[in-house]
Write a protein that holds these residues in place. Sequence first.
Motif, PDB file in Angstrom:
ATOM      1  N   LEU A 132      -4.418  12.538 -14.750  1.00 52.25           N
ATOM      2  CA  LEU A 132      -3.192  12.669 -14.078  1.00 52.25           C
ATOM      3  C   LEU A 132      -2.425  14.070 -13.895  1.00 52.25           C
TER       4      LEU A 132
ATOM      5  N   ILE B 249       5.250   8.785  -9.207  1.00 59.11           N
ATOM      6  CA  ILE B 249       4.017   7.977  -9.242  1.00 59.11           C
ATOM      7  C   ILE B 249       4.145   6.775 -10.023  1.00 59.11           C
ATOM      8  N   TYR B 250       4.423   6.813 -11.397  1.00 66.37           N
ATOM      9  CA  TYR B 250       4.576   5.658 -12.250  1.00 66.37           C
ATOM     10  C   TYR B 250       5.700   4.724 -11.718  1.00 66.37           C
TER      11      TYR B 250
ATOM     12  N   PHE C 219      -8.042   8.556  -7.615  1.00 62.63           N
ATOM     13  CA  PHE C 219      -7.589   7.474  -8.737  1.00 62.63           C
ATOM     14  C   PHE C 219      -7.546   6.002  -8.232  1.00 62.63           C
ATOM     15  N   GLU C 220      -7.432   5.239  -9.285  1.00 57.85           N
ATOM     16  CA  GLU C 220      -7.435   3.789  -8.771  1.00 57.85           C
ATOM     17  C   GLU C 220      -6.516   3.166  -9.690  1.00 57.85           C
ATOM     18  N   ILE C 221      -5.646   2.111  -9.117  1.00 62.76           N
ATOM     19  CA  ILE C 221      -4.340   1.605  -9.686  1.00 62.76           C
ATOM     20  C   ILE C 221      -4.967   0.375 -10.641  1.00 62.76           C
TER      21      ILE C 221
ATOM     22  N   LYS D 212     -13.734   7.115  -9.473  1.00 66.19           N
ATOM     23  CA  LYS D 212     -12.157   7.489  -9.629  1.00 66.19           C
ATOM     24  C   LYS D 212     -11.725   7.027 -10.906  1.00 66.19           C
TER      25      LYS D 212
ATOM     26  N   ILE E 126      -5.335   5.442 -12.876  1.00 62.07           N
ATOM     27  CA  ILE E 126      -3.955   6.277 -12.784  1.00 62.07           C
ATOM     28  C   ILE E 126      -3.285   6.317 -14.154  1.00 62.07           C
TER      29      ILE E 126
ATOM     30  N   LEU F 195      -4.298  10.999  -3.956  1.00 58.40           N
ATOM     31  CA  LEU F 195      -4.358   9.829  -4.854  1.00 58.40           C
ATOM     32  C   LEU F 195      -5.440   8.988  -4.747  1.00 58.40           C
TER      33      LEU F 195
ATOM     34  N   PHE G 156      -1.782   3.202  -3.037  1.00 60.55           N
ATOM     35  CA  PHE G 156      -1.014   4.233  -2.916  1.00 60.55           C
ATOM     36  C   PHE G 156      -0.572   4.133  -1.637  1.00 60.55           C
TER      37      PHE G 156
END
Length: 363
Positions: A11, A28-29, A58-60, A2, A5, A54, A40
Amino acid sequence: MKNLIFDQEKLEEFRKKNKLQPFRIKQIYQEIFKNSNIDFGNCTSLSKELRESLDKNFEILSIKIKEIIEGYESTKFLFETKNSKTFESVLMYHWHTKNNGDKKINRITLCVSSQVGCAVACIFCVTGKLGFLANLLWEEIIGQLLFANNYIKNKFGKKDDGTYHKVRNIVFMGMGEPLLNYNNVKKSIEIMLGQGYGFSLSKRHITISTSGIIPGIQKMIDDNIESMLAISLHAPNQELREKLVPIGKKYKLNELIYILDNYYKKTKNRIFYEYIMIKDMNDLSKNAIELSKLLKHQNCHINLIPYNENPAMPNLQETETSSIYKFKEILENNGLTVTVRTNMGREEKSACGQLGWENIAKG
Ligand code: SF4
């Protein structure tokens, strides 16, 4: 694998590929920085389909939480990096007592780590005993703040104004010497200060604490780093400083004071000094007189910190409270402003100089 983010290029690619409107990026942000979401699935202003997509791509958070040690004054987080290095950060709670005696959370400070372990080896610090193990990446530094804000949201909910409780102050006083990991610290501060893409924190509420890495302070001046600066001084003369903060041999006290004078001229930021009070070592009246002479020309503030017990240094002892206040009085009589720091988090082994306790105690 991933993507992170916070990789804005990736992105944007994702947005175009999925034919999303540009405002979705902002949304998103907002879910992450403003609404303190680290999953998410909880970003409810986004469609279910987008959340799932997402989540696949992606990962946060790029760090994992291993353990949380909760206390009334502080909470300690034990994190792990992707290559299995563990490090800590600490939330400190400042409570306000209402007229009816009830306590209400007032402000919250996060003490972040910038490295795993530390090469500086201050004699009173557990982290220093671990030695240097790794620099944390900028995303691992802001990961601490992301996790902390999410934790606070769940613990304290919303404020009277309807916004979520969050970290207000950041201090780089966790594990590591931030100016020996300059680029990652710099980038993390940019995101802490950022509006929209960032946490919108005030520069007055971010403090880099250094043991006195002169080239790093010079870079802060050159790059106009917008944060406050605290110096772990701990001694009023070269000889004693070398004993307590061994890196003082390399970065001499007179050169340190010289660059700090320059720092003040350029930034007009008041300088904070940290001075740990160790019985019969640096807490004598003559030390206070010497410290006054060293600093009285500066616009500065001195924090006196009672020494915290440390399994790696059983011979060091905490200065008695009456002696700390006598030391303070001498400084104040010489025109300096001084605070005696309250010892938050001793029970959780999260007070100054105690991070990494479990590793040392395990042997
Ligand atoms: S006090 Fe700070 S600089 Fe000194 S050894 Fe500990 S973490 Fe490193």
